[in-house]
Write a protein that holds these residues in place. Structure first.
Motif, PDB file in Angstrom:
ATOM      1  N   GLN A 167       0.830  -1.213   0.000  1.00 47.56           N
ATOM      2  CA  GLN A 167       0.000   0.000   0.000  1.00 47.56           C
ATOM      3  C   GLN A 167       0.858   1.253   0.000  1.00 47.56           C
ATOM      4  OE1 GLN A 167      -2.512  -0.200   3.443  1.00 47.56           O
ATOM      5  NE2 GLN A 167      -3.234  -2.253   2.997  1.00 47.56           N
ATOM      6  N   VAL A 168       2.126   1.066  -0.392  1.00 51.45           N
ATOM      7  CA  VAL A 168       3.084   2.167  -0.321  1.00 51.45           C
ATOM      8  C   VAL A 168       2.548   3.465  -0.929  1.00 51.45           C
ATOM      9  CG1 VAL A 168       5.226   2.943  -1.424  1.00 51.45           C
ATOM     10  CG2 VAL A 168       5.199   0.862  -0.087  1.00 51.45           C
ATOM     11  N   GLU A 169       1.985   3.368  -2.124  1.00 48.62           N
ATOM     12  CA  GLU A 169       1.533   4.598  -2.803  1.00 48.62           C
ATOM     13  C   GLU A 169       0.406   5.291  -2.035  1.00 48.62           C
ATOM     14  OE1 GLU A 169       0.767   3.845  -6.923  1.00 48.62           O
ATOM     15  OE2 GLU A 169       2.783   2.995  -7.123  1.00 48.62           O
ATOM     16  N   LEU A 170      -0.474   4.474  -1.461  1.00 46.99           N
ATOM     17  CA  LEU A 170      -1.602   5.025  -0.721  1.00 46.99           C
ATOM     18  C   LEU A 170      -1.137   5.881   0.461  1.00 46.99           C
ATOM     19  CD1 LEU A 170      -4.747   4.881  -0.155  1.00 46.99           C
ATOM     20  CD2 LEU A 170      -4.201   2.989   1.374  1.00 46.99           C
ATOM     21  N   HIS A 171      -0.111   5.345   1.191  1.00 48.64           N
ATOM     22  CA  HIS A 171       0.336   6.042   2.405  1.00 48.64           C
ATOM     23  C   HIS A 171       1.407   7.101   2.126  1.00 48.64           C
ATOM     24  CE1 HIS A 171      -1.998   3.259   4.827  1.00 48.64           C
ATOM     25  NE2 HIS A 171      -1.482   2.274   4.110  1.00 48.64           N
ATOM     26  N   ALA A 172       1.977   7.041   0.911  1.00 49.18           N
ATOM     27  CA  ALA A 172       3.109   7.930   0.589  1.00 49.18           C
ATOM     28  C   ALA A 172       2.767   9.394   0.832  1.00 49.18           C
ATOM     29  CB  ALA A 172       3.559   7.715  -0.849  1.00 49.18           C
ATOM     30  N   GLU A 173       1.557   9.805   0.459  1.00 48.99           N
ATOM     31  CA  GLU A 173       1.252  11.238   0.588  1.00 48.99           C
ATOM     32  C   GLU A 173       1.147  11.689   2.047  1.00 48.99           C
ATOM     33  OE1 GLU A 173      -2.825  12.805  -0.245  1.00 48.99           O
ATOM     34  OE2 GLU A 173      -3.096  10.854  -1.227  1.00 48.99           O
ATOM     35  N   TYR A 174       0.981  10.729   2.968  1.00 49.14           N
ATOM     36  CA  TYR A 174       0.922  11.084   4.391  1.00 49.14           C
ATOM     37  C   TYR A 174       2.297  10.906   5.060  1.00 49.14           C
ATOM     38  CZ  TYR A 174      -3.981  10.532   3.262  1.00 49.14           C
ATOM     39  OH  TYR A 174      -5.199  10.642   2.657  1.00 49.14           O
ATOM     40  N   GLY A 175       3.257  10.335   4.340  1.00 53.98           N
ATOM     41  CA  GLY A 175       4.606  10.135   4.873  1.00 53.98           C
ATOM     42  C   GLY A 175       4.670   9.036   5.923  1.00 53.98           C
ATOM     43  N   GLY A 176       3.650   8.212   6.019  1.00 53.47           N
ATOM     44  CA  GLY A 176       3.636   7.108   6.988  1.00 53.47           C
ATOM     45  C   GLY A 176       2.312   6.370   6.876  1.00 53.47           C
ATOM     46  N   VAL A 177       2.183   5.279   7.642  1.00 54.20           N
ATOM     47  CA  VAL A 177       0.990   4.440   7.508  1.00 54.20           C
ATOM     48  C   VAL A 177      -0.191   5.013   8.305  1.00 54.20           C
ATOM     49  CG1 VAL A 177       0.067   2.116   7.822  1.00 54.20           C
ATOM     50  CG2 VAL A 177       2.464   2.429   7.221  1.00 54.20           C
ATOM     51  N   VAL A 178      -1.332   5.144   7.656  1.00 54.15           N
ATOM     52  CA  VAL A 178      -2.562   5.584   8.335  1.00 54.15           C
ATOM     53  C   VAL A 178      -3.385   4.312   8.624  1.00 54.15           C
ATOM     54  CG1 VAL A 178      -4.598   7.075   8.180  1.00 54.15           C
ATOM     55  CG2 VAL A 178      -2.510   7.699   6.958  1.00 54.15           C
ATOM     56  N   PRO A 179      -3.535   3.943   9.921  1.00 52.22           N
ATOM     57  CA  PRO A 179      -4.127   2.638  10.250  1.00 52.22           C
ATOM     58  C   PRO A 179      -5.483   2.369   9.602  1.00 52.22           C
ATOM     59  CG  PRO A 179      -3.196   3.643  12.207  1.00 52.22           C
ATOM     60  CD  PRO A 179      -3.085   4.671  11.120  1.00 52.22           C
ATOM     61  N   GLU A 180      -6.392   3.357   9.617  1.00 55.22           N
ATOM     62  CA  GLU A 180      -7.746   3.112   9.071  1.00 55.22           C
ATOM     63  C   GLU A 180      -7.706   2.893   7.560  1.00 55.22           C
ATOM     64  OE1 GLU A 180      -7.165   5.191  11.551  1.00 55.22           O
ATOM     65  OE2 GLU A 180      -8.256   4.014  13.044  1.00 55.22           O
ATOM     66  N   LEU A 181      -6.839   3.656   6.888  1.00 55.18           N
ATOM     67  CA  LEU A 181      -6.703   3.455   5.438  1.00 55.18           C
ATOM     68  C   LEU A 181      -6.120   2.074   5.148  1.00 55.18           C
ATOM     69  CD1 LEU A 181      -5.306   6.815   3.973  1.00 55.18           C
ATOM     70  CD2 LEU A 181      -7.634   5.940   3.931  1.00 55.18           C
ATOM     71  N   ALA A 182      -5.163   1.679   5.973  1.00 54.84           N
ATOM     72  CA  ALA A 182      -4.537   0.362   5.796  1.00 54.84           C
ATOM     73  C   ALA A 182      -5.595  -0.732   5.930  1.00 54.84           C
ATOM     74  CB  ALA A 182      -3.431   0.157   6.823  1.00 54.84           C
ATOM     75  N   LEU A 185      14.549  14.615   4.094  1.00 53.58           N
ATOM     76  CA  LEU A 185      15.232  14.889   2.813  1.00 53.58           C
ATOM     77  C   LEU A 185      14.247  14.980   1.644  1.00 53.58           C
ATOM     78  CD1 LEU A 185      18.298  12.463   3.261  1.00 53.58           C
ATOM     79  CD2 LEU A 185      18.258  14.943   3.559  1.00 53.58           C
ATOM     80  N   GLN A 186      12.967  14.831   1.980  1.00 53.13           N
ATOM     81  CA  GLN A 186      11.876  14.905   0.987  1.00 53.13           C
ATOM     82  C   GLN A 186      12.067  13.909  -0.161  1.00 53.13           C
ATOM     83  OE1 GLN A 186      11.453  19.037  -0.103  1.00 53.13           O
ATOM     84  NE2 GLN A 186      11.062  19.626   1.987  1.00 53.13           N
ATOM     85  N   LEU A 187      12.421  12.683   0.239  1.00 53.61           N
ATOM     86  CA  LEU A 187      12.662  11.649  -0.783  1.00 53.61           C
ATOM     87  C   LEU A 187      11.421  10.810  -1.061  1.00 53.61           C
ATOM     88  CD1 LEU A 187      16.138  10.290   0.439  1.00 53.61           C
ATOM     89  CD2 LEU A 187      15.676  11.917  -1.400  1.00 53.61           C
ATOM     90  N   GLY A 188      10.513  10.740  -0.084  1.00 56.51           N
ATOM     91  CA  GLY A 188       9.313   9.908  -0.253  1.00 56.51           C
ATOM     92  C   GLY A 188       9.250   8.802   0.783  1.00 56.51           C
ATOM     93  N   TYR A 189       8.308   7.892   0.605  1.00 56.01           N
ATOM     94  CA  TYR A 189       8.067   6.814   1.567  1.00 56.01           C
ATOM     95  C   TYR A 189       7.875   5.500   0.806  1.00 56.01           C
ATOM     96  CZ  TYR A 189       5.580   3.888   4.871  1.00 56.01           C
ATOM     97  OH  TYR A 189       5.210   2.832   5.645  1.00 56.01           O
ATOM     98  N   PRO A 190       8.328   4.351   1.302  1.00 53.03           N
ATOM     99  CA  PRO A 190       9.122   4.161   2.523  1.00 53.03           C
ATOM    100  C   PRO A 190      10.577   4.554   2.288  1.00 53.03           C
ATOM    101  CG  PRO A 190       8.745   2.036   1.471  1.00 53.03           C
ATOM    102  CD  PRO A 190       8.041   3.062   0.641  1.00 53.03           C
ATOM    103  N   GLY A 191      11.196   5.068   3.349  1.00 51.89           N
ATOM    104  CA  GLY A 191      12.492   5.705   3.205  1.00 51.89           C
ATOM    105  C   GLY A 191      13.672   4.773   2.997  1.00 51.89           C
ATOM    106  N   GLY A 192      13.602   3.562   3.554  1.00 46.73           N
ATOM    107  CA  GLY A 192      14.762   2.668   3.509  1.00 46.73           C
ATOM    108  C   GLY A 192      15.312   2.455   2.102  1.00 46.73           C
ATOM    109  N   PRO A 193      14.487   1.934   1.210  1.00 49.18           N
ATOM    110  CA  PRO A 193      15.012   1.656  -0.137  1.00 49.18           C
ATOM    111  C   PRO A 193      15.432   2.938  -0.861  1.00 49.18           C
ATOM    112  CG  PRO A 193      12.876   0.590   0.217  1.00 49.18           C
ATOM    113  CD  PRO A 193      13.116   1.462   1.387  1.00 49.18           C
TER     114      PRO A 193
END
Ligand code: KG4
Ligand code: ZN
Length: 371
Positions: A32-47, A178-186
């Motif tokens: 669901q990466v794209e869904l949560h990307a705009e919030y910069g983290g996971v939104v539980p209800e959306l998940a 650094l405004q790179l996006g989410y998830p940050g690791g990769p």
């Protein structure tokens, strides 16, 4: 025995079919990466809403790809702890429905233990050999950064954990700065490949590097919040982040995380005299961490086992695989099984350990009881 595994603890919906604990017949993950990307983290209800939408089709595809009819299944394994409550509940209720409809055993799986087990999905031999125990596992994900000692009878104890952010969280928050996006690791890993890891000397939390002695209690604990703040302050000094700067900041930031993880893991392995070091969880997908930890562990003449990259991030193969061991030892749940967002305080003996004798620690895996 064929087990269907379901995973919905965070932002990956996953279903897998695994035979006899190790033979992965199908493993599907819907991110669901794209869904949560705009919030910069996971939104539980959306998940949770996405899990609900995706789980049915994923299960159907997993059964179809593995050539398994629903009637051939021997059990349904599902992650029930730890995780986001609304997200866990979707998988759990789906699993209960399937178990009821098919008259199948329901198996509640601990996601944290499943990450440890992911190291053995492709490496059954290592698990059979009692000489590989005790082992030390470094579990590094978006929710956890823990060092855990596992004995051959399955008993375990956590000897270190993060006192603030998890390593994956540090990557995610760093990427946000650094405004790179989410998830940050990769993303950080990719950009860091072009950068200079020595350009910025970012703090190594709870390592004594700042001249402040580390207390005995924190020797194997981790802290990443100071690192995150240091990145923020450094970034603020530059009105514009060009690609050179971004690469050097990413490389230096990643180097700080990897150095602390490796240094503490190797020191703990020595102190506790373990035979083997395991690396698992989403952050274990980081090639730099895999390479450096392997090198340092093997240098100290211990065995190193790392989960295959496809089983580092959340997946259901590890859930179905561990579920088979649980079922084999009769650890079956009933319909009162509840989602438990926090990890149980007393770790349940791991059913996959070679000398596990099926014993239960009272109340430890009574997943319905409050912790
Ligand atoms: O295990 P996982 O999928 O979910 C949890 O159980 O938390 O881990 C997800 C975390 C995220 O924070 C993500 O940024 C991190 O793992 N991650 C990585 C890499 N791939 C995923 N961190 C560093 N390097 C990577 N290549
Ligand atoms: Zn996970």
């Amino acid at each position: 025995m064929i087990i269907l595994g379901l995973e919905s603890s965070c932002d990956e919906t996953a279903a897998a079919v695994v035979k006899d604990g190790f033979d992965v017949k199908a493993s599907l993950i819907s991110s669901q990466v794209e869904l949560h990307a705009e919030y910069g983290g996971v939104v539980p209800e959306l998940a949770a809403r996405e899990h609900l939408r995706n789980l049915g089709p994923l299960v159907d595809t997993a059964l179809e790809r593995s050539g398994t009819a629903a009637g051939q299944l021997d059990g349904i394994a599902v992650t029930c702890t730890p995780g986001l409550a609304p997200a866990l509940l979707v998988g759990l209720n789906y699993a209960k429905g399937m178990a009821l409809a098919g008259g199948l055993p329901l198996i509640g799986v601990n996601h944290f233990t499943a990450h440890v087990y992911s190291c053995f999905l492709d490496n059954q031999e290592a698990l059979r050999n009692k000489k590989n125990f005790p082992l030390l596992a470094l579990v590094v994900s978006g929710g956890h950064t823990s060092l855990i000692i596992l004995e051959s009878d399955g008993t375990s104890r956590i000897i270190g954990r993060t006192v603030d952010d998890a390593a994956g969280e540090a990557f995610d928050k760093g990427a946000k700065i650094l405004q790179l996006g989410y998830p940050g690791g990769p993303l950080i890993e990719q950009i860091a490949a072009e950068g200079d890891p020595a350009r910025y000397k970012f703090p190594r939390g709870l390592s004594g590097g700042s001249g402040k002695a580390v207390s005995a209690k924190d020797r194997f604990n981790f802290s990443f919040s100071g690192l995150k703040t240091a990145l923020l302050y450094e970034t603020r000094k530059h009105p514009e982040l060009d690609s050179r700067l971004l690469a050097d900041l990413s490389a230096s930031y990643q180097a700080a995380i990897i150095e602390v993880l490796v240094r503490k893991t190797v020191a703990a392995a020595e102190e506790y005299g373990v035979s083997t070091v395991l690396l698992c969880g989403g952050v274990a997908g980081n090639r730099g961490l895999r390479r450096v930890l392997q090198w340092k562990v093997e240098e100290s003449e211990k065995k190193f086992i790392v989960a295959p990259p496809c089983y580092c991030t959340d997946n259901a193969a590890m859930v179905a695989g561990l579920g088979w061991h649980e079922l084999k030892h009769g650890r079956i749940a009933d319909m009162s099984l509840d989602a438990q967002p926090r990890l149980p305080a007393v770790p349940e003996p791991a059913a996959f350990a070679p000398a596990f004798n099926g014993s239960r620690q009272d109340a430890s895996l009574n997943l319905n009881s409050a912790i």
